[in-house]
Design a protein around this motif. Structure first.
Motif, short mmCIF file in Angstrom:
data_model
loop_
_atom_site.label_atom_id
_atom_site.label_comp_id
_atom_site.label_asym_id
_atom_site.label_seq_id
_atom_site.Cartn_x
_atom_site.Cartn_y
_atom_site.Cartn_z
N UNK A 168 1.68 1.82 4.14
CA UNK A 168 0.45 2.63 4.15
C UNK A 168 0.73 4.13 4.23
N UNK A 169 1.97 4.47 4.44
CA UNK A 169 2.31 5.90 4.59
C UNK A 169 2.35 6.59 3.23
N UNK A 170 1.55 7.64 3.05
CA UNK A 170 1.54 8.31 1.73
C UNK A 170 2.91 8.89 1.36
N UNK A 171 3.68 9.30 2.37
CA UNK A 171 4.99 9.89 2.08
C UNK A 171 6.00 8.82 1.66
N UNK A 172 5.87 7.63 2.27
CA UNK A 172 6.74 6.54 1.84
C UNK A 172 6.39 6.14 0.41
N UNK A 173 5.09 6.13 0.14
CA UNK A 173 4.64 5.75 -1.21
C UNK A 173 5.12 6.79 -2.23
N UNK A 174 5.13 8.05 -1.80
CA UNK A 174 5.63 9.12 -2.67
C UNK A 174 7.13 8.94 -2.94
N UNK A 175 7.80 8.43 -1.92
CA UNK A 175 9.26 8.33 -1.98
C UNK A 175 9.75 7.05 -2.66
N UNK A 176 8.87 6.07 -2.73
CA UNK A 176 9.32 4.75 -3.19
C UNK A 176 9.91 4.77 -4.61
N UNK A 177 9.29 5.51 -5.56
CA UNK A 177 9.89 5.55 -6.91
C UNK A 177 11.35 6.03 -6.89
N UNK A 178 11.67 6.86 -5.93
CA UNK A 178 13.05 7.33 -5.82
C UNK A 178 13.96 6.19 -5.38
N UNK A 179 13.42 5.36 -4.49
CA UNK A 179 14.19 4.19 -4.06
C UNK A 179 14.41 3.25 -5.25
N UNK A 180 13.37 3.12 -6.06
CA UNK A 180 13.50 2.25 -7.25
C UNK A 180 14.63 2.74 -8.15
N UNK A 181 14.71 4.06 -8.28
CA UNK A 181 15.81 4.62 -9.09
C UNK A 181 17.15 4.28 -8.44
N UNK A 182 17.16 4.40 -7.11
CA UNK A 182 18.42 4.11 -6.39
C UNK A 182 18.84 2.66 -6.58
N UNK A 183 17.86 1.80 -6.71
CA UNK A 183 18.17 0.38 -6.85
C UNK A 183 18.87 0.10 -8.19
N UNK A 184 18.73 1.05 -9.12
CA UNK A 184 19.43 0.87 -10.40
C UNK A 184 20.87 1.39 -10.33
N UNK A 185 21.20 2.03 -9.21
CA UNK A 185 22.55 2.55 -9.03
C UNK A 185 23.45 1.50 -8.38
N UNK A 186 24.73 1.80 -8.33
CA UNK A 186 25.67 0.87 -7.71
C UNK A 186 25.69 1.10 -6.19
N UNK A 187 24.62 0.63 -5.54
CA UNK A 187 24.52 0.79 -4.09
C UNK A 187 23.90 -0.47 -3.49
N UNK A 188 24.22 -0.71 -2.23
CA UNK A 188 23.54 -1.78 -1.50
C UNK A 188 22.28 -1.16 -0.89
#
Lengths: 307, 403
Positions: A166-186
Motif C-alpha cells: 500500500x506504500x506509494x513509495x514502494x509502488x514507485x520503486x517496484x518497477x526498479x525491482x522488476x528490472x533487478x530481477x532480470x539481472x544476475x542477482x538473488x
C-alpha cells in the motif's frame, strides 16, 4: 580573482555568444597572467570592478565606494565560494549519477513509516524525514534472511527488497525491482505492512510461496498494479489468486493456519529487529537504501561489488 | 545671440533615447560628435535616391551625384573660408589628411618639421615615420607651464631648416588653441609651410583658413556632426599643385599609357578610387547645419558649459589653463589615485554619462609627464547646462566617496 569566475561564466556563455567568447578569452588571459603574478593585460578585472561598483554607486554611493575599495577581498571571497560550490556541484553530479540523488547514499527520499495502528502520518517526504530521526538499520546478519521468500539464482549478489503493497513509495520503486530481477542477482522479498490494513497480505505471500515460489512474484506483480483501495478487499485478492489457475480458497485456508501466522509474526519480528522503519528499504549486497532509487543506483552498487 | 538648445536637441535622434533607463548625457564630443537628422537624411538620400558613381558615369544619377558632391565641396570650402572649392580634398579623416601632406610634400633629409608637445598620434607618427624613412628631423616645441603654446620658444626654434610647422590647432588634450595666425606669419617669414590639425577646432569655432593663412588644414567629419569615414584637407591651390599624390588610381588621372600618365586637376588627383559619396553629402549637410547654428553660438554655448563644469568639479586636477575661455569645450582631469577608466565606467553605469578616459591618443604628453591617463569631458552645442550640472554632481559624489 574575479577573472576565475568570469572565465567560467563567460566560457559557458561564450558557447552561445561571440561577444562573451571574446570576454572569456580576456578572462583566460587574465587568469594565466594573475597565476604567474603578472598584471592582467586586458584590464578585465578592473572593468568588472568598475562596472559592478558603478551600478551600486549611483544609488548607494558609500556602498558602491566600499565595494570598489575592497573589491579584492570581495573577489577572493566570491572566488572561494565559487570554488567550494564547484566542488560540491561535482560531488552532487557524481551522486546523482551513482545514487540517483544529489546528496549521496545517505539521502532519504520519501518513504512510508511503519505505522500499523494507522494513527500517524502514513508517508514522509524527503523534506520532513531523515534517517537519523527515524532510527538506524542493523546489518542483515542480525536476522535469519533465509526465512523470507527468495528468488535464488546462485548469484554472488543478493538484493533484499522490503516493501509494503500500500506504500506509494514502494509502488514507485517496484518497477526498479522488476528490472533487478532480470539481472544476475538473488532476490529476497519481505512484505513490511506499514499500515495495519495490508498486514493480512503477508500470510498470502507465505502461502503462495510455499505452494510455488513463482506464484509469489506473479502475486507481487499483480498487487503493485492493483489500486491501493482494492488491497483491503480480500475478495479481490482471492480473484487475483484464482486468475493464476489455483484454488484461492485453499490459499485462504492456509493463511489462517497457525504455522502460517507463526511464520508471518516471525518475519515481522525479524524486520523490526533489523530496524526497518519504513518502506521501501532495499539492501544491495548488504548496503541499505531507504526510499525509492532509480535502477542505476542499484546497478551501480552491484557493479561496485563486482557484477 | 543665445541658441535654443532644447529645440536643437530635437534634431538629434540619439538624444531622445534613454541608456539603461536614464537620459543619455553625451560628453565625449571631442572623440565623436552626434549627428542631427539633417545629416542622417543626406546619407539616406544618397543610398535611396542616387547610389551611383560620382565624376565618372554620364547617366542622370551619376551627374546628379557629381553636382551634389561639388555642392558639398563648395559648402565645406565656404565653411572654412577657402578661396576656391577645389582647395578642399575629401579624405577619410584628419589622419589621412595629415598623412597625405606628409607623404606628398617634398621633404628631404635634414629638413625640420616642428610640432607641439601635445600632438595627437595622428600628427606625430607621420613625422616619426618620415624621420626614419627619409631622415627628416622632427622637433618638438614645449608648452608653457600652464600648457599653453610658447610662442617665444617657437620663434627661437624657427630657422631656415624648418620646412614645415605641423601643429594641432586646438588640442584634444586640454582644449587650448594655438595662436595659428601668428605662427603662420613667423613660419612663412622663415620660408616654412604650416599644416594645422583642425580636428578639434573645426567643430567648435569659426575657422577662416585665409585669415589664419595656413597652407594646409586637415579636419574630420565625424567630429563636426558629419558621418564617420569622411573628412578633408584644405590646401592653398599653389601648395596643392606642388604636392605629389601618394594615393593614385581611378579618378586621379585623365589619361594613361602603359608607361605614362596625366594627372587630373586639383582636387581630384588626390581623391583616388571611388569616394565615400554618402559621407561627402553628409559632410555637406553637417557644415550647412553648423552654419545655421552659427559657430559663434556654438563657441558661446560651449564656454557656458565649460564654465559650469570648471566651477563645479572638486578634488580633481584640471589639465591646462583654468580659464574656460582658453579651453573650448574640453575639461580634462587628472584623477589622482582613482583610475580614470574606472571613473568613466562608473559615470556611465551609474548615470549614463559618457566621457573619455585614458591618454586620448596623446600618449607622448602623458609619458613625458609620467602620467597614466585622465578623464575628459568634452561638450558640444547640443549639451545643456543642466547636463553639465548633473555631471558635476555625479563626479563629485563618486570622487568624494572613492577618495
Amino acid at each position: 580573482m574575479i577573472c576565475i569566475i568570469a572565465l567560467v561564466v563567460f566560457g559557458i556563455l561564450g558557447i552561445f555568444s561571440a561577444t562573451h567568447r571574446k570576454l572569456a578569452w580576456e578572462a583566460l588571459d587574465c587568469v594565466i597572467r594573475k597565476t604567474t603574478f603578472r598584471k592582467c593585460r586586458t584590464a578585465l578585472d578592473e572593468r568588472l570592478r568598475s562596472k559592478i561598483s558603478g551600478k551600486v554607486i549611483g544609488k548607494f554611493p558609500k556602498t558602491g565606494a566600499f565595494i570598489y575599495k575592497h573589491f579584492a577581498i570581495f573577489s577572493y571571497a566570491f572566488t572561494l565560494l565559487f570554488l567550494v560550490s564547484l566542488v560540491y556541484s561535482g560531488i552532487s553530479i557524481y551522486n546523482f549519477a551513482v545514487y540517483g540523488n544529489c546528496n549521496g547514499p545517505e539521502e532519504i527520499p520519501g518513504f512510508c513509516i511503519f505505522d500499523p495502528a494507522g494513527g500517524q502520518t502514513k508517508v514522509t517526504s524527503s523534506e520532513t524525514c531523515t534517517a537519523s530521526s527515524e532510527g538506524t538499520l542493523k546489518t542483515l546478519d542480525t536476522i535469519n534472511i533465509t526465512r523470507f521468500p527468495r528468488l535464488d539464482r546462485g548469484s554472488n549478489h543478493t538484493v533484499v527488497f522490503i516493501g509494503c503493497y500500500a506504500c506509494p513509495y514502494t509502488r514507485q520503486s517496484y518497477p526498479e525491482l522488476q528490472k533487478l530481477m532480470r539481472e544476475d542477482v538473488n532476490i529476497v522479498f519481505a512484505h513490511f505492512p506499514t499500515k495495519g490494513m495490508t498486514e493480512y497480505l503477508s500470510a498470502y505471500d507465505y502461502c503462495l510461496y510455499e505452494k510455488d515460489p513463482e506464484l509469489l512474484w506473479h502475486f507481487n506483480d499483480a498487487l503493485f498494479q492493483e489500486p491501493v483501495e482494492s488491497l483491503t478487499n480480500e475478495q479481490r485478492i482471492l480473484d487475483i489468486i484464482s486468475s493464476f489457475g489455483i484454488d484461492a480458497h485453499e490459499i485462504q485456508e492456509c493463511t489462517t493456519m497457525n504455522a502460517t501466522q507463526s511464520r508471518v509474526q516471525e518475519q515481522l519480528a525479524a524486520l523490526q529487529t533489523l530496524g526497518v522503519y519504513g518502506t521501501p528499504t532495499v539492501f544491495v549486497d548488504g548496503q541499505p537504501l531507504v526510499g525509492p532509487r532509480p535502477f542505476r543506483t542499484y546497478k551501480s552498487l552491484l557493479r561496485k561489488n563486482g557484477n | 545671440m543665445a541658441i535654443n538648445t532644447l529645440k536643437i536637441r530635437e534634431d538629434f535622434p540619439i538624444l531622445q533615447k534613454r541608456i539603461g533607463g536614464k537620459p543619455l548625457v553625451y560628453f565625449d564630443n571631442a572623440c565623436m560628435s552626434l549627428r542631427p537628422k539633417q545629416v542622417l537624411s543626406a546619407i539616406q538620400h544618397y543610398y535611396e535616391d542616387l547610389s551611383a558613381c560620382g565624376g565618372r558615369s554620364s547617366h542622370r544619377l551619376a551627374t546628379q551625384l557629381t553636382e551634389e558632391m561639388e555642392r558639398a565641396r563648395k559648402s565645406v570650402s565656404a565653411f572654412f573660408g577657402a578661396k576656391r572649392a577645389e582647395e578642399i580634398i575629401f579624405t577619410k579623416n584628419t589622419t589621412e589628411g595629415i598623412n597625405l601632406v606628409a607623404n606628398s610634400l617634398a621633404l628631404h633629409k635634414g629638413d625640420v618639421v616642428l610640432t607641439t608637445d601635445k600632438e595627437h598620434n595622428s600628427n606625430l607618427l607621420p613625422w616619426q615615420f618620415l624621420a626614419k624613412r627619409k631622415g627628416i628631423v622632427h622637433e618638438v616645441v614645449d608648452s608653457q607651464k600652464d600648457n599653453t603654446f610658447d610662442i617665444d620658444r617657437f620663434e627661437r626654434m624657427m630657422s631656415k631648416k624648418v620646412k614645415l610647422v605641423a601643429m594641432v590647432h586646438t588640442s584634444n588634450l586640454d582644449g587650448t588653441t594655438i595662436p595659428a595666425r601668428e605662427i603662420c606669419k613667423i613660419a612663412h617669414e622663415h620660408g616654412a609651410l604650416v599644416l594645422l590639425d583642425g580636428a578639434q577646432s573645426a567643430p567648435h569655432k569659426n575657422v577662416d583658413v585665409r585669415k589664419i593663412d595656413c597652407d594646409f588644414y586637415a579636419f574630420s567629419g565625424h567630429k563636426m556632426c558629419g558621418p564617420s569615414g569622411i573628412g578633408g584637407l584644405y590646401g592653398k591651390k599653389e601648395m596643392l599643385e606642388q604636392l605629389q599624390p601618394f594615393l593614385v588610381g581611378g579618378e586621379t588621372v585623365t589619361d594613361t599609357t602603359y608607361t605614362t600618365y596625366e594627372l587630373e586637376e586639383i582636387p581630384h588627383r588626390f581623391e583616388a578610387g571611388l569616394q565615400h559619396y554618402a559621407g561627402i553629402l553628409g559632410l555637406g549637410a553637417a557644415v550647412e547645419y553648423l552654419k545655421k547654428i552659427g559657430m559663434a553660438n556654438v563657441e558661446a554655448q560651449e564656454l557656458l558649459l565649460n564654465s559650469a563644469i570648471t566651477q563645479g568639479v572638486e578634488q580633481l586636477q584640471l589639465i591646462g589653463p583654468v580659464d574656460p575661455k582658453l579651453r573650448g569645450g574640453i575639461c580634462n582631469y587628472l584623477t589622482g589615485s582613482i583610475d580614470p577608466h574606472a571613473l568613466a565606467i562608473m559615470l556611465d553605469q551609474s548615470a549614463s554619462i559618457m566621457v573619455r578616459s585614458g591618454a586620448h591618443c596623446v600618449h607622448s604628453w602623458f609619458n613625458k609627464h609620467h602620467l597614466k591617463g585622465s578623464l575628459r569631458a568634452s561638450v558640444s552645442f547640443y549639451n545643456t547646462v543642466d547636463e553639465a550640472k548633473f555631471f558635476v554632481e555625479q563626479i563629485n559624489k563618486i570622487v568624494k566617496n572613492l577618495k
